[in-house]
Design a protein around this motif. Structure first.
Motif, mmCIF file in Angstrom:
data_model
loop_
_atom_site.group_PDB
_atom_site.id
_atom_site.type_symbol
_atom_site.label_atom_id
_atom_site.label_comp_id
_atom_site.label_asym_id
_atom_site.label_seq_id
_atom_site.Cartn_x
_atom_site.Cartn_y
_atom_site.Cartn_z
ATOM 1 N N HIS A 1 -36.611 -0.379 -74.476
ATOM 2 C CA HIS A 1 -37.083 0.069 -73.161
ATOM 3 C C HIS A 1 -35.963 0.637 -72.293
ATOM 4 C CE1 HIS A 1 -41.127 -1.521 -73.799
ATOM 5 N NE2 HIS A 1 -40.559 -2.617 -74.301
ATOM 6 N N GLY A 2 -34.788 0.779 -72.828
ATOM 7 C CA GLY A 2 -33.722 1.407 -72.068
ATOM 8 C C GLY A 2 -32.671 0.437 -71.581
ATOM 9 N N ARG A 3 -31.500 0.978 -71.260
ATOM 10 C CA ARG A 3 -30.402 0.137 -70.795
ATOM 11 C C ARG A 3 -30.681 -0.430 -69.409
ATOM 12 N NH1 ARG A 3 -25.403 4.067 -72.777
ATOM 13 N NH2 ARG A 3 -25.696 3.699 -75.011
ATOM 14 N N LYS A 4 -31.305 0.359 -68.554
ATOM 15 C CA LYS A 4 -31.610 -0.126 -67.210
ATOM 16 C C LYS A 4 -32.550 -1.325 -67.265
ATOM 17 C CE LYS A 4 -33.780 1.241 -62.850
ATOM 18 N NZ LYS A 4 -34.361 2.363 -62.079
ATOM 19 N N THR A 5 -33.593 -1.231 -68.082
ATOM 20 C CA THR A 5 -34.547 -2.338 -68.212
ATOM 21 C C THR A 5 -33.857 -3.603 -68.708
ATOM 22 O OG1 THR A 5 -36.337 -0.778 -68.689
ATOM 23 C CG2 THR A 5 -36.693 -3.076 -69.305
ATOM 24 N N ALA A 6 -32.960 -3.443 -69.682
ATOM 25 C CA ALA A 6 -32.231 -4.604 -70.201
ATOM 26 C C ALA A 6 -31.357 -5.227 -69.121
ATOM 27 C CB ALA A 6 -31.386 -4.185 -71.400
ATOM 28 N N ALA A 7 -30.725 -4.377 -68.301
ATOM 29 C CA ALA A 7 -29.869 -4.898 -67.225
ATOM 30 C C ALA A 7 -30.704 -5.633 -66.182
ATOM 31 C CB ALA A 7 -29.101 -3.749 -66.573
ATOM 32 N N VAL A 8 -31.855 -5.068 -65.816
ATOM 33 C CA VAL A 8 -32.730 -5.715 -64.833
ATOM 34 C C VAL A 8 -33.211 -7.066 -65.370
ATOM 35 C CG1 VAL A 8 -34.979 -5.563 -63.691
ATOM 36 C CG2 VAL A 8 -33.469 -3.563 -63.748
ATOM 37 N N LEU A 9 -33.603 -7.100 -66.635
ATOM 38 C CA LEU A 9 -34.060 -8.355 -67.243
ATOM 39 C C LEU A 9 -32.950 -9.399 -67.239
ATOM 40 C CD1 LEU A 9 -36.252 -9.917 -68.748
ATOM 41 C CD2 LEU A 9 -35.417 -8.902 -70.880
ATOM 42 N N ALA A 10 -31.727 -8.975 -67.558
ATOM 43 C CA ALA A 10 -30.599 -9.914 -67.600
ATOM 44 C C ALA A 10 -30.303 -10.491 -66.219
ATOM 45 C CB ALA A 10 -29.359 -9.211 -68.154
ATOM 46 N N VAL A 11 -30.263 -9.628 -65.199
ATOM 47 C CA VAL A 11 -29.944 -10.091 -63.848
ATOM 48 C C VAL A 11 -31.037 -11.019 -63.318
ATOM 49 C CG1 VAL A 11 -29.690 -9.349 -61.452
ATOM 50 C CG2 VAL A 11 -28.467 -8.155 -63.256
ATOM 51 N N HIS A 12 -32.299 -10.696 -63.580
ATOM 52 C CA HIS A 12 -33.385 -11.561 -63.103
ATOM 53 C C HIS A 12 -33.421 -12.888 -63.863
ATOM 54 C CE1 HIS A 12 -34.804 -7.974 -60.985
ATOM 55 N NE2 HIS A 12 -35.519 -8.799 -60.262
ATOM 56 N N THR A 13 -32.980 -12.876 -65.118
ATOM 57 C CA THR A 13 -32.868 -14.134 -65.866
ATOM 58 C C THR A 13 -31.832 -15.047 -65.212
ATOM 59 O OG1 THR A 13 -33.498 -13.086 -67.960
ATOM 60 C CG2 THR A 13 -32.286 -15.174 -68.086
ATOM 61 N N ILE A 14 -30.673 -14.462 -64.862
ATOM 62 C CA ILE A 14 -29.636 -15.243 -64.178
ATOM 63 C C ILE A 14 -30.163 -15.761 -62.843
ATOM 64 C CG2 ILE A 14 -27.338 -15.154 -63.152
ATOM 65 C CD1 ILE A 14 -26.681 -12.897 -65.121
ATOM 66 N N LEU A 15 -30.825 -14.892 -62.088
ATOM 67 C CA LEU A 15 -31.304 -15.261 -60.757
ATOM 68 C C LEU A 15 -32.323 -16.395 -60.828
ATOM 69 C CD1 LEU A 15 -31.202 -14.544 -57.726
ATOM 70 C CD2 LEU A 15 -33.075 -12.926 -58.145
ATOM 71 N N CYS A 16 -33.322 -16.257 -61.695
ATOM 72 C CA CYS A 16 -34.381 -17.275 -61.786
ATOM 73 C C CYS A 16 -33.840 -18.597 -62.328
ATOM 74 C CB CYS A 16 -35.515 -16.760 -62.678
ATOM 75 S SG CYS A 16 -36.412 -15.348 -61.989
ATOM 76 N N ALA A 17 -32.980 -18.517 -63.361
ATOM 77 C CA ALA A 17 -32.432 -19.745 -63.942
ATOM 78 C C ALA A 17 -31.529 -20.467 -62.947
ATOM 79 C CB ALA A 17 -31.653 -19.421 -65.215
ATOM 80 N N SER A 18 -30.804 -19.705 -62.129
ATOM 81 C CA SER A 18 -29.897 -20.332 -61.161
ATOM 82 C C SER A 18 -30.665 -20.951 -59.998
ATOM 83 C CB SER A 18 -28.896 -19.294 -60.646
ATOM 84 O OG SER A 18 -28.099 -18.804 -61.699
ATOM 85 N N ILE A 19 -31.721 -20.296 -59.555
ATOM 86 C CA ILE A 19 -32.562 -20.889 -58.502
ATOM 87 C C ILE A 19 -33.185 -22.181 -59.008
ATOM 88 C CG2 ILE A 19 -34.662 -20.588 -57.145
ATOM 89 C CD1 ILE A 19 -33.998 -17.629 -56.936
ATOM 90 N N ALA A 20 -33.685 -22.141 -60.247
ATOM 91 C CA ALA A 20 -34.260 -23.351 -60.836
ATOM 92 C C ALA A 20 -33.201 -24.434 -60.996
ATOM 93 C CB ALA A 20 -34.904 -23.012 -62.178
ATOM 94 N N SER A 21 -31.962 -24.041 -61.276
ATOM 95 C CA SER A 21 -30.884 -25.028 -61.409
ATOM 96 C C SER A 21 -30.662 -25.779 -60.109
ATOM 97 C CB SER A 21 -29.580 -24.329 -61.826
ATOM 98 O OG SER A 21 -29.694 -23.750 -63.103
ATOM 99 N N ALA A 22 -30.746 -25.054 -58.993
ATOM 100 C CA ALA A 22 -30.559 -25.702 -57.694
ATOM 101 C C ALA A 22 -31.662 -26.713 -57.398
ATOM 102 C CB ALA A 22 -30.509 -24.646 -56.592
ATOM 103 N N LEU A 23 -32.783 -26.593 -58.085
ATOM 104 C CA LEU A 23 -33.911 -27.509 -57.876
ATOM 105 C C LEU A 23 -34.062 -28.505 -59.017
ATOM 106 C CD1 LEU A 23 -36.511 -24.833 -56.665
ATOM 107 C CD2 LEU A 23 -35.123 -26.346 -55.234
ATOM 108 N N ALA A 24 -33.125 -28.487 -59.954
ATOM 109 C CA ALA A 24 -33.244 -29.339 -61.139
ATOM 110 C C ALA A 24 -33.305 -30.817 -60.760
ATOM 111 C CB ALA A 24 -32.068 -29.088 -62.071
#
Length: 220
Positions: A1-24
């Motif tokens: 799906h392209g390099r941009k899509t991969a970058a967006v997916l990677a950044v949102h993975t970090i963002l969601c996992a880190s927010i969830a970490s703060a609530l762990a």
């Protein structure tokens, strides 16, 4: 799906996992969520590929070198947030939560280490906001037969840099075949078919023209 899509997916993975970490709720869950954030971090290197592709060859090394400074800036930012939240006196509201058993669950987010995790998310959140405005790789688009999309990206870069890509194509024999390919209709399976029967040197030459075109437009 392209390099941009991969970058967006990677950044949102970090963002969601880190927010969830703060609530762990437990240390074990925190470790699992931080592992997920680390997986996303692996994909965060993709924007550097885009930056290299779109940078003029004469300035590419300097541009990538400057971008690497942000790792140091991020490290200093993290240290500053740690000092602010982990060494400071507990917040008055947090002390109140500790004093009243009924409030403890509602005020769990005010624990210093949780606030620290949320504070370090600011650069990631900014990246998530900016990424939608990043262009897709014209090299990737052409390699996958998305000629119209590649034309739009190159036209956008040309407009931003006040540079006519098409005039450069007309003046250079090197870009002549590239200009013709950009005018072709969309061919999603062109990548597989176009490589059949071609020597490695021919494929390398075609790929080089695509990369050079983007850098020529960026150079203006």
């Amino acid at each position: 799906h392209g390099r941009k899509t991969a970058a967006v997916l990677a950044v949102h993975t970090i963002l969601c996992a880190s927010i969830a970490s703060a609530l762990a709720p437990t240390f074990q869950i925190l470790c699992v969520l931080q592992l997920a954030a680390g997986v996303g971090l692996g994909g965060s290197m993709i924007p550097f590929d885009l930056l290299a592709e779109l940078s003029p060859p004469s300035r590419r090394g300097a541009v990538l070198n400057v971008s690497a400074w942000f790792w140091s800036a991020g490290t200093l930012y993290t240290i500053g947030m740690a000092k602010l939240f982990l060494e400071a006196e507990p917040h008055a509201v947090a002390r109140g939560c500790e004093a009243h058993t009924a409030w403890r669950e509602a005020c769990v987010i005010l624990q210093p280490w949780r606030l620290f995790l949320l504070a370090t998310l600011l650069p990631v959140a900014l990246a998530a906001l900016v990424l939608p405005f990043v262009v897709e790789s014209p090299y990737w688009l052409l390699q996958h037969g998305k000629h119209a999309s590649a034309r739009r990206v190159l036209d956008l870069i040309s407009a931003i840099n006040h540079f006519s890509f098409w005039s450069a194509v007309g003046r250079s024999d090197k870009f002549a075949s590239l200009g013709e390919s950009l005018l072709l209709p969309e061919q999603p399976k062109e990548r597989e078919s176009s490589s059949i029967g071609k020597s490695p040197d021919e494929r390398s030459c075609a790929n080089g023209n695509v990369g050079d075109s983007a850098t020529a437009v960026a150079a203006g």
